[in-house]
Scaffold this active site. Sequence first.
Site, PDB file in Angstrom:
ATOM      1  N   LYS A 120      -4.657   3.111   3.102  1.00  0.00           N
ATOM      2  CA  LYS A 120      -5.331   2.099   3.915  1.00  0.00           C
ATOM      3  C   LYS A 120      -5.441   2.651   5.340  1.00  0.00           C
ATOM      4  O   LYS A 120      -4.444   2.880   6.009  1.00  0.00           O
ATOM      5  CB  LYS A 120      -4.555   0.783   3.906  1.00  0.00           C
ATOM      6  CG  LYS A 120      -5.233  -0.323   4.718  1.00  0.00           C
ATOM      7  CD  LYS A 120      -4.303  -1.507   4.944  1.00  0.00           C
ATOM      8  CE  LYS A 120      -4.111  -2.317   3.680  1.00  0.00           C
ATOM      9  NZ  LYS A 120      -3.266  -3.518   3.940  1.00  0.00           N
ATOM     10  N   ASP A 179       0.817  -1.208   0.000  1.00  0.00           N
ATOM     11  CA  ASP A 179       0.000   0.000   0.000  1.00  0.00           C
ATOM     12  C   ASP A 179       0.856   1.265   0.000  1.00  0.00           C
ATOM     13  O   ASP A 179       2.033   1.238   0.372  1.00  0.00           O
ATOM     14  CB  ASP A 179      -0.903   0.016   1.240  1.00  0.00           C
ATOM     15  CG  ASP A 179      -1.792  -1.211   1.317  1.00  0.00           C
ATOM     16  OD1 ASP A 179      -2.541  -1.465   0.353  1.00  0.00           O
ATOM     17  OD2 ASP A 179      -1.733  -1.926   2.345  1.00  0.00           O
TER      18      ASP A 179
END
EC number: 4.2.2.2
Length: 449
Positions: free
Chosen positions: A305, A261
């Site tokens: 995230k 991420d």
Amino acid sequence: MFKRNDRSKNGFNALRLGVSFVLASSCLIGTAYADVPSNNLPSTTLTEEAVSATDSAAASTTLAAGDLYVAPNGNVSNPGTISSPTTLEAALTQIAPGKTIYLRGGNYAYSSTITIQRGNNGSNGSLKGLVAYGSEKPVLDFSAQAFGSANRGLQLNGDFWLVKGLEVKGAGDNGIYIGGSNNRIENVETHHNRDTGLQLGRYSPNASTSEWPANNLILNSYSHDNADPDNGEDADGFAAKLTVGSGNVFDNCLAAYNVDDGWDLYSKTETGPIGAVTILNSVAHHNGQTSDGTSTANSDGNGFKLGGDKIKVNHIVKNSIAFQNKKHGFTYNSNPGTITLTNNTSWDNGQSNFAFDKGEHVFINNLSFEGTASDKTSGTDQDNSNVWWKNKKTTNAKGLAASADDFVSLVPSITRGADGSIQLGDFLKLAKGSDLIGSGTPSGNIGAR
């Protein structure tokens, strides 16, 4: 590889050719020493045995008072002046609060972690500095480390430090790991490390929650091409996860081409909720694989995230952009709390631009365009000020709509200024005449630009 590579407009390989990056040069805080030549200094490699010997010698060598200077060819017996530089290890043990260690340009090759120990602190108003000298580029190269969780690059366990203008690469785990508090990390670049490029977390498994890192500012920094070689699901660009306190801020940071991420704010049941994190003026793109195409089936590929394990944490994300990430642009990732998202833009991500399935989240002036899947927006759409992408079209309760004509350009162009700040040109900038201009609440535009 992305399954979307067959889309000529949005395919990864085509875009990669269209995005240009200008890496920032370091900036000196304080006096510019124009009379000192910026020579190319040779590289040096320190083995673990050499580091141990250096630490022993440093304990018996008194360095010069005031600011200290280090160089790749510095010697532990030198006083640390600009004409007679010492080693980084020696300087770290003796620098005083309010003073700065200046790193000359060149490659500093290490096979073990460089640690700023717990208790090696500056103070409020008198930071200890670890700063690139002038416009020179010091590179801390940990490529000689083996892959493993103990093999971090630079580990900052102290408080009240300024770290500025460094490049950190190749570490066996995190490039930079911050376990201390009240630190300022500015204009750093972390890349090709074998876990997250820059991560915050407790300095020791025995640290109490009151000792978790808090009130750190990460400013104008860039993290890219970080990848863990075992499963490809751990290495993010930036992470404040698992064991971090409150008050940590990322401002004007760029995360791109990381195997997992861009940002990871994961909370875990075993350690409980982390402190709320603030992300401002930042960009995440093409996460989920590295720039050479490295990825695995486990690589998540979210831009931002913002949670984990169904634990409530009320993060803040403002004026930030996610585009062409493998999965979601912005995702709650099971965080059912109250995340506040204000004036963010998310474009053309592999699944949803905004994925907030549950929770009492607050959405203000956000703009979503051309997502692969519909947005999910559980919470409050304040004053109907958001333009979402649902069922392959834009939607807004007040009748606002977005089209390609609302943007000056949908061709990514990203550079970084000398101070590390992100420069986007006309990319995703609202075009003159767009009805999204001035339609925000209580005023201003919809979206980040």
